[in-house]
Scaffold this active site. Structure first.
Site, PDB file in Angstrom:
ATOM      1  N   LYS A 183       0.878  -1.178   0.000  1.00 43.27           N
ATOM      2  CA  LYS A 183       0.000   0.000   0.000  1.00 43.27           C
ATOM      3  C   LYS A 183       0.904   1.212   0.000  1.00 43.27           C
ATOM      4  O   LYS A 183       1.640   1.450   0.944  1.00 43.27           O
ATOM      5  CB  LYS A 183      -0.909   0.024   1.229  1.00 43.27           C
ATOM      6  CG  LYS A 183      -2.057   0.986   1.006  1.00 43.27           C
ATOM      7  CD  LYS A 183      -2.518   1.761   2.213  1.00 43.27           C
ATOM      8  CE  LYS A 183      -1.572   2.753   2.790  1.00 43.27           C
ATOM      9  NZ  LYS A 183      -1.486   4.061   2.103  1.00 43.27           N
ATOM     10  N   GLU A 260       9.071  -0.710  11.616  1.00 37.39           N
ATOM     11  CA  GLU A 260      10.032   0.394  11.750  1.00 37.39           C
ATOM     12  C   GLU A 260       9.213   1.613  12.133  1.00 37.39           C
ATOM     13  O   GLU A 260       8.530   2.202  11.293  1.00 37.39           O
ATOM     14  CB  GLU A 260      10.734   0.657  10.417  1.00 37.39           C
ATOM     15  CG  GLU A 260      11.428  -0.547   9.806  1.00 37.39           C
ATOM     16  CD  GLU A 260      12.710  -0.900  10.521  1.00 37.39           C
ATOM     17  OE1 GLU A 260      13.196  -0.088  11.321  1.00 37.39           O
ATOM     18  OE2 GLU A 260      13.207  -2.011  10.289  1.00 37.39           O
ATOM     19  N   GLU A 392       8.479  13.129  19.137  1.00 39.16           N
ATOM     20  CA  GLU A 392       9.159  13.344  17.863  1.00 39.16           C
ATOM     21  C   GLU A 392       8.554  14.596  17.199  1.00 39.16           C
ATOM     22  O   GLU A 392       7.343  14.663  16.995  1.00 39.16           O
ATOM     23  CB  GLU A 392       8.862  12.093  17.020  1.00 39.16           C
ATOM     24  CG  GLU A 392       9.590  11.958  15.746  1.00 39.16           C
ATOM     25  CD  GLU A 392       9.136  10.685  15.002  1.00 39.16           C
ATOM     26  OE1 GLU A 392       7.978  10.250  15.157  1.00 39.16           O
ATOM     27  OE2 GLU A 392       9.949  10.149  14.248  1.00 39.16           O
TER      28      GLU A 392
HETATM   29  P1  NAD Z   1       1.650   7.006   9.726  1.00 35.59           P
HETATM   30  O1  NAD Z   1       1.845   5.888  10.669  1.00 35.59           O
HETATM   31  O2  NAD Z   1       0.492   7.880   9.919  1.00 35.59           O
HETATM   32  O3  NAD Z   1       1.579   6.467   8.229  1.00 35.59           O
HETATM   33  C1  NAD Z   1       2.514   5.591   7.664  1.00 35.59           C
HETATM   34  C2  NAD Z   1       1.848   4.772   6.573  1.00 35.59           C
HETATM   35  O4  NAD Z   1       0.841   3.991   7.159  1.00 35.59           O
HETATM   36  C3  NAD Z   1       1.151   5.580   5.478  1.00 35.59           C
HETATM   37  O5  NAD Z   1       1.291   4.952   4.245  1.00 35.59           O
HETATM   38  C4  NAD Z   1      -0.291   5.567   5.901  1.00 35.59           C
HETATM   39  O6  NAD Z   1      -1.127   5.701   4.798  1.00 35.59           O
HETATM   40  C5  NAD Z   1      -0.386   4.194   6.513  1.00 35.59           C
HETATM   41  N1  NAD Z   1      -1.445   4.051   7.510  1.00 35.59           N
HETATM   42  C6  NAD Z   1      -1.924   4.975   8.381  1.00 35.59           C
HETATM   43  N2  NAD Z   1      -2.927   4.432   9.109  1.00 35.59           N
HETATM   44  C7  NAD Z   1      -3.078   3.158   8.699  1.00 35.59           C
HETATM   45  C8  NAD Z   1      -3.943   2.083   9.055  1.00 35.59           C
HETATM   46  N3  NAD Z   1      -4.870   2.220   9.993  1.00 35.59           N
HETATM   47  N4  NAD Z   1      -3.804   0.906   8.402  1.00 35.59           N
HETATM   48  C9  NAD Z   1      -2.877   0.758   7.444  1.00 35.59           C
HETATM   49  N5  NAD Z   1      -2.038   1.729   7.049  1.00 35.59           N
HETATM   50  C10 NAD Z   1      -2.126   2.914   7.684  1.00 35.59           C
HETATM   51  O7  NAD Z   1       3.002   7.819   9.766  1.00 35.59           O
HETATM   52  P2  NAD Z   1       3.343   9.173   9.036  1.00 35.59           P
HETATM   53  O8  NAD Z   1       3.037  10.291   9.947  1.00 35.59           O
HETATM   54  O9  NAD Z   1       2.778   9.225   7.673  1.00 35.59           O
HETATM   55  O10 NAD Z   1       4.928   8.979   8.911  1.00 35.59           O
HETATM   56  C11 NAD Z   1       5.789   9.470   9.858  1.00 35.59           C
HETATM   57  C12 NAD Z   1       6.128   8.438  10.928  1.00 35.59           C
HETATM   58  O11 NAD Z   1       6.815   7.346  10.348  1.00 35.59           O
HETATM   59  C13 NAD Z   1       7.059   8.994  11.959  1.00 35.59           C
HETATM   60  O12 NAD Z   1       6.690   8.597  13.244  1.00 35.59           O
HETATM   61  C14 NAD Z   1       8.398   8.398  11.594  1.00 35.59           C
HETATM   62  O13 NAD Z   1       9.320   8.323  12.645  1.00 35.59           O
HETATM   63  C15 NAD Z   1       7.991   7.081  11.078  1.00 35.59           C
HETATM   64  N6  NAD Z   1       9.032   6.551  10.207  1.00 35.59           N
HETATM   65  C16 NAD Z   1       9.778   5.498  10.667  1.00 35.59           C
HETATM   66  C17 NAD Z   1      10.801   4.988   9.887  1.00 35.59           C
HETATM   67  C18 NAD Z   1      11.635   3.861  10.391  1.00 35.59           C
HETATM   68  O14 NAD Z   1      12.331   3.248   9.599  1.00 35.59           O
HETATM   69  N7  NAD Z   1      11.602   3.532  11.668  1.00 35.59           N
HETATM   70  C19 NAD Z   1      11.047   5.527   8.622  1.00 35.59           C
HETATM   71  C20 NAD Z   1      10.259   6.582   8.184  1.00 35.59           C
HETATM   72  C21 NAD Z   1       9.248   7.080   8.992  1.00 35.59           C
END
Ligand code: NAD
Length: 489
Positions: A183, A260, A392
């Protein structure tokens, strides 16, 4: 619509990729994707739902039996071709990243190389995934292990690295012989689609990779993946909140998981550090992607003897940044992804100032540039009870916390629920070992602000998740170990 000016316009797809074909949502619904740099609409993508996701899962399940039987070398050749196609089309992929994510073109090009490296790296791992021959505990038995692909995998990635987060998962999944339903992020689906087009050109068979797109239906798609018995593994990169939700959702089907999640990286500068190295490391670690990376420094702890010199040199560099749309000449730092991100940054700055933090640079939004811009900001005299110390920020704010002793700073660095990356600068070799061993994180940078490398394991501890991506360990997340015992010898 204002699509990016690509050399190869056929890389700009406004459809999802399922079973080797470009498709719309069954409902015909779409969502639009905007350029965060100027608010203009780039294009639309299908708003898929559970039914569409199920078709993608079916395609991945149908492709699995023959794909898992391919040899490691065959899969290596496919991945290597895919890698080469990414490098050959690096300029166009970088433009897509810049247009949909906002980061400057130079950074976007760097991301393309980093992203492609995962295909190259895992093309090399695919044929070298050995089992063990085990001295049996029972006379007359022979015991060995084989590594098998886990099966159909569900991959969910965020917008901050529109190319690299996806290749970091697809590379090892395909190397292991798994098939994939990914996705793509609602904010940045076009880069993922272009990478799928390149997979098509690389000869990756239909159904082996499938890309589902959604914005409003994201939770529904996530639920379809986690509740499916056909999907054997989910790999997720994103926030800790969503990671916990997906873990709960995956309990009934007992999936293999790797997560992650969020970080809150400490960045420690000891009195004995090389000042220039520490300043440059902090600039790279804190402000890459305008502070929207999971491993970026969130809390900068600077020892009292070097505090003023560090604050001065660091602030000078930050004041020299040029903020603007990523495609504009000379821009060093782009916009944030959306207005919500700007609001969070504002809240952290206001909270710090209210509690006595002094702004040395920035501190304000930049409405003249657009609604998603915030000045690169440096705040000194930070305290541990400020919001920024515990959450964060995911934005361009560097808070400088003073400290006096090594024991104090290690305790402060570890005083958080998450543990992804941590950095420190020192010339004392004993301290380097001591502090590296004391930090509760998955990755430590000593005298460097950058720790990402396809060859090195990437991942966290505590609420930053589990599992490792990249490196020789990355492929194991997509494999099961089967033990074979032969008796009657
Ligand atoms: P998020 O968790 O809101 O979204 C991440 C992904 O998950 C997106 O594609 C989103 O569409 C999807 N998503 C959201 N809700 C979902 C659900 N209920 N079911 C399935 N998919 C869902 O995070 P964000 O705010 O978009 O991204 C930033 C976060 O990601 C930060 O906390 C950052 O630290 C983290 N991040 C971690 C790493 C790592 O390798 N540890 C790398 C990049 C970003």
């Amino acid at each position: 619509m204002n699509p990016p000016p690509l050399n190869d316009k056929s890389l700009f797809k406004q459809q999802s990729y399922v079973n080797g074909k470009w498709v719309d949502a069954k409902s015909g619904k779409t969502f639009s994707v905007d350029n965060p740099g100027n608010g203009q609409t780039l294009g639309t993508m299908p708003e898929m739902n559970a039914e569409d996701t199920q078709l993608a899962i079916d395609a991945a399940a149908a492709a699995l039996p023959s794909f898992r039987r391919t040899t490691g070398r065959e899969r290596a050749r496919m991945l290597r071709k895919w890698y080469q196609l990414m490098m050959d089309n690096a300029d166009d992929l970088a433009k897509l990243i810049t247009w949909e994510n906002g980061k400057p073109l130079g950074d976007a090009k760097g991301e393309v190389t980093y992203a492609a490296n995962f295909f190259e790296w895992f093309s090399e791992e695919a044929p070298r995934s050995y089992g063990d021959t085990i001295p049996a505990g029972v006379p007359g038995n022979r015991v060995f292990t084989v590594k098998e692909p886990v099966g159909v995998t569900g991959l969910i990635t965020p917008w901050n690295f529109p190319a690299a987060m996806i290749t970091r998962k697809m590379g090892p999944a395909l190397a292991a012989g798994c098939t994939v339903v990914a996705k793509s992020p609602g904010e940045t689906p076009f880069t993922a689609a272009a990478i799928a087009e390149l997979a098509h050109r690389a000869g990756i068979p239909p159904g082996v990779i499938n890309i589902v797109t959604a914005l409003e239906n994201t939770a529904e798609v996530g639920n379809a993946l986690t509740s499916s018995n056909a999907v054997k593994k989910v790999s997720f990169t994103g926030s800790t909140r969503v990671g916990k939700l997906l873990m709960k959702q995956s309990a009934d089907t007992l999936k293999k998981l790797s997560f992650e999640l969020g970080g809150n990286a400490p960045f420690i500068v000891f009195d004995d550090a090389d000042l220039d190295l520490a300043v440059n490391g902090a600039i790279a670690s804190k402000f890459r992607g305008s502070g929207q990376t999971c491993v970026c420094a969130n809390r900068l702890y600077v020892q009292s003897g070097i505090y003023d010199d560090f604050a001065k040199a660091f602030t000078e560099k930050v004041k020299a940044f040029k903020v603007g749309a990523g495609d504009q000449e000379g821009v060093t730092h782009g916009p944030l992804i959306h207005e919500r991100a700007v609001e969070k940054v504002k809240a952290h700055v206001e909270d710090a100032v209210k509690q006595g933090g002094k702004v040395l640079a920035g501190g304000q939004a930049l409405p003249d540039l657009g609604s998603n811009y915030f000045q690169p900001t440096v705040i000194r005299d930070m305290k541990n009870d400020m919001q920024l110390a515990h959450e964060e920020t995911f934005g361009p704010v560097a808070g400088l916390f003073p400290f006096s002793s090594e024991a104090d700073v290690v305790a402060m660095a570890n005083d958080t629920e998450v543990g992804l990356a941590g950095y420190f600068f020192s010339k004392d070799i004993q301290r380097c070992y001591r502090v590296a061993e004391s930090l509760e994180v998955g990755m430590v940078g000593i005298n460097t602000g950058l720790v990402s490398d396809a060859a090195a394991p990437f991942g966290g501890v505590k609420h930053s998740g589990f599992g490792r991506e990249g490196s020789k360990y990355g492929i194991e997340e997509y494999q099961i170990i089967k033990t074979v015992t032969l008796g009657g010898m």
